[in-house]
Design a protein around this motif. Structure first.
Motif, PDB file in Angstrom:
ATOM      1  N   PRO A 273     -21.009  -5.076   0.606  1.00 20.66           N
ATOM      2  CA  PRO A 273     -21.901  -5.426   1.710  1.00 20.66           C
ATOM      3  C   PRO A 273     -21.220  -5.655   3.056  1.00 20.66           C
ATOM      4  O   PRO A 273     -21.876  -5.579   4.094  1.00 20.66           O
ATOM      5  CB  PRO A 273     -22.579  -6.710   1.226  1.00 20.66           C
ATOM      6  CG  PRO A 273     -21.648  -7.287   0.219  1.00 20.66           C
ATOM      7  CD  PRO A 273     -20.964  -6.114  -0.420  1.00 20.66           C
ATOM      8  N   ASN A 274     -19.937  -5.921   3.081  1.00 24.80           N
ATOM      9  CA  ASN A 274     -19.266  -6.172   4.359  1.00 24.80           C
ATOM     10  C   ASN A 274     -18.767  -4.910   5.045  1.00 24.80           C
ATOM     11  O   ASN A 274     -18.200  -4.979   6.128  1.00 24.80           O
ATOM     12  CB  ASN A 274     -18.116  -7.160   4.177  1.00 24.80           C
ATOM     13  CG  ASN A 274     -18.639  -8.568   3.993  1.00 24.80           C
ATOM     14  OD1 ASN A 274     -19.645  -8.940   4.580  1.00 24.80           O
ATOM     15  ND2 ASN A 274     -17.976  -9.342   3.166  1.00 24.80           N
ATOM     16  N   ILE A 275     -18.972  -3.760   4.412  1.00 23.47           N
ATOM     17  CA  ILE A 275     -18.686  -2.492   5.089  1.00 23.47           C
ATOM     18  C   ILE A 275     -20.010  -2.053   5.702  1.00 23.47           C
ATOM     19  O   ILE A 275     -20.880  -1.524   5.023  1.00 23.47           O
ATOM     20  CB  ILE A 275     -18.152  -1.426   4.118  1.00 23.47           C
ATOM     21  CG1 ILE A 275     -16.895  -1.917   3.416  1.00 23.47           C
ATOM     22  CG2 ILE A 275     -17.869  -0.134   4.883  1.00 23.47           C
ATOM     23  CD1 ILE A 275     -16.386  -0.968   2.353  1.00 23.47           C
TER      24      ILE A 275
ATOM     25  N   THR B 129     -13.734  -4.854   4.164  1.00 26.08           N
ATOM     26  CA  THR B 129     -14.399  -4.495   5.420  1.00 26.08           C
ATOM     27  C   THR B 129     -13.964  -3.104   5.866  1.00 26.08           C
ATOM     28  O   THR B 129     -13.134  -2.469   5.216  1.00 26.08           O
ATOM     29  CB  THR B 129     -14.038  -5.496   6.535  1.00 26.08           C
ATOM     30  OG1 THR B 129     -12.632  -5.397   6.791  1.00 26.08           O
ATOM     31  CG2 THR B 129     -14.416  -6.919   6.163  1.00 26.08           C
ATOM     32  N   GLU B 130     -14.498  -2.664   6.999  1.00 27.24           N
ATOM     33  CA  GLU B 130     -14.097  -1.376   7.564  1.00 27.24           C
ATOM     34  C   GLU B 130     -12.593  -1.340   7.821  1.00 27.24           C
ATOM     35  O   GLU B 130     -11.941  -0.336   7.584  1.00 27.24           O
ATOM     36  CB  GLU B 130     -14.829  -1.101   8.886  1.00 27.24           C
ATOM     37  CG  GLU B 130     -16.270  -0.718   8.733  1.00 27.24           C
ATOM     38  CD  GLU B 130     -17.212  -1.907   8.840  1.00 27.24           C
ATOM     39  OE1 GLU B 130     -16.741  -3.068   8.845  1.00 27.24           O
ATOM     40  OE2 GLU B 130     -18.427  -1.679   8.907  1.00 27.24           O
ATOM     41  N   ARG B 131     -12.059  -2.434   8.302  1.00 26.18           N
ATOM     42  CA  ARG B 131     -10.617  -2.490   8.581  1.00 26.18           C
ATOM     43  C   ARG B 131      -9.811  -2.252   7.316  1.00 26.18           C
ATOM     44  O   ARG B 131      -8.801  -1.553   7.326  1.00 26.18           O
ATOM     45  CB  ARG B 131     -10.234  -3.839   9.177  1.00 26.18           C
ATOM     46  CG  ARG B 131     -10.528  -3.950  10.633  1.00 26.18           C
ATOM     47  CD  ARG B 131     -10.077  -5.279  11.135  1.00 26.18           C
ATOM     48  NE  ARG B 131      -8.786  -5.108  11.785  1.00 26.18           N
ATOM     49  CZ  ARG B 131      -8.172  -6.055  12.437  1.00 26.18           C
ATOM     50  NH1 ARG B 131      -8.703  -7.252  12.504  1.00 26.18           N
ATOM     51  NH2 ARG B 131      -7.031  -5.833  13.016  1.00 26.18           N
ATOM     52  N   GLY B 132     -10.258  -2.841   6.228  1.00 23.62           N
ATOM     53  CA  GLY B 132      -9.563  -2.657   4.956  1.00 23.62           C
ATOM     54  C   GLY B 132      -9.618  -1.221   4.484  1.00 23.62           C
ATOM     55  O   GLY B 132      -8.621  -0.664   4.019  1.00 23.62           O
TER      56      GLY B 132
ATOM     57  N   MET C  88       0.824  -1.190   0.000  1.00 21.97           N
ATOM     58  CA  MET C  88       0.000   0.000   0.000  1.00 21.97           C
ATOM     59  C   MET C  88       0.869   1.255   0.000  1.00 21.97           C
ATOM     60  O   MET C  88       0.563   2.220  -0.673  1.00 21.97           O
ATOM     61  CB  MET C  88      -0.912  -0.025   1.217  1.00 21.97           C
ATOM     62  CG  MET C  88      -1.873   1.111   1.285  1.00 21.97           C
ATOM     63  SD  MET C  88      -3.263   1.011   0.170  1.00 21.97           S
ATOM     64  CE  MET C  88      -4.104  -0.399   0.813  1.00 21.97           C
ATOM     65  N   TYR C  89       1.941   1.222   0.768  1.00 22.06           N
ATOM     66  CA  TYR C  89       2.786   2.411   0.880  1.00 22.06           C
ATOM     67  C   TYR C  89       3.439   2.792  -0.443  1.00 22.06           C
ATOM     68  O   TYR C  89       3.737   3.953  -0.671  1.00 22.06           O
ATOM     69  CB  TYR C  89       3.852   2.213   1.961  1.00 22.06           C
ATOM     70  CG  TYR C  89       3.266   2.214   3.342  1.00 22.06           C
ATOM     71  CD1 TYR C  89       2.914   3.410   3.952  1.00 22.06           C
ATOM     72  CD2 TYR C  89       3.038   1.033   4.028  1.00 22.06           C
ATOM     73  CE1 TYR C  89       2.353   3.430   5.215  1.00 22.06           C
ATOM     74  CE2 TYR C  89       2.474   1.042   5.294  1.00 22.06           C
ATOM     75  CZ  TYR C  89       2.140   2.241   5.878  1.00 22.06           C
ATOM     76  OH  TYR C  89       1.578   2.253   7.121  1.00 22.06           O
TER      77      TYR C  89
END
Length: 81
Positions: free
Chosen positions: A42-44, A20-23, A1-2
C-alpha cells in the motif's frame, strides 16, 4: 543489494507494508531480476509508473501486482497520448 546484483532472479515483496517507491527504485542494480512481486504494497502509490521505469532498466523483469487495464490508469495515460 549489490552483492545480489548478478544473481537474484526472483524477489517477492508482496505484503510488505513499509516498502515505498524509493525502495523499489533501488532495485535497478538487480540486472538479473526476472520476477518482482509487489502485490499488496500500500505504500507504493504509483506502482504502474515505478514498474514501467524499472522495466525500462531491467527489460526482462516481469512485475506482478500491476493492473495495466485499470480504467483510472488508462484515463491518466490518455492525457499523454
Amino acid at each position: 543489494m549489490y552483492m545480489f546484483a548478478n544473481t537474484l532472479e526472483y524477489l517477492d515483496l508482496s505484503g510488505c507494508k513499509n516498502i515505498t517507491e524509493r525502495g523499489i527504485c533501488t532495485l535497478h542494480v538487480l540486472k538479473k531480476l526476472k520476477t518482482l512481486d509487489i502485490r499488496d504494497t500500500p505504500n507504493i502509490q504509483h506502482k504502474e509508473l515505478v514498474s514501467l521505469l524499472l522495466q525500462d532498466v531491467i527489460p526482462r523483469c516481469e512485475v506482478i501486482g500491476i493492473n495495466y487495464e485499470d480504467p483510472v490508469l488508462l484515463k491518466r495515460i490518455e492525457k499523454y497520448l
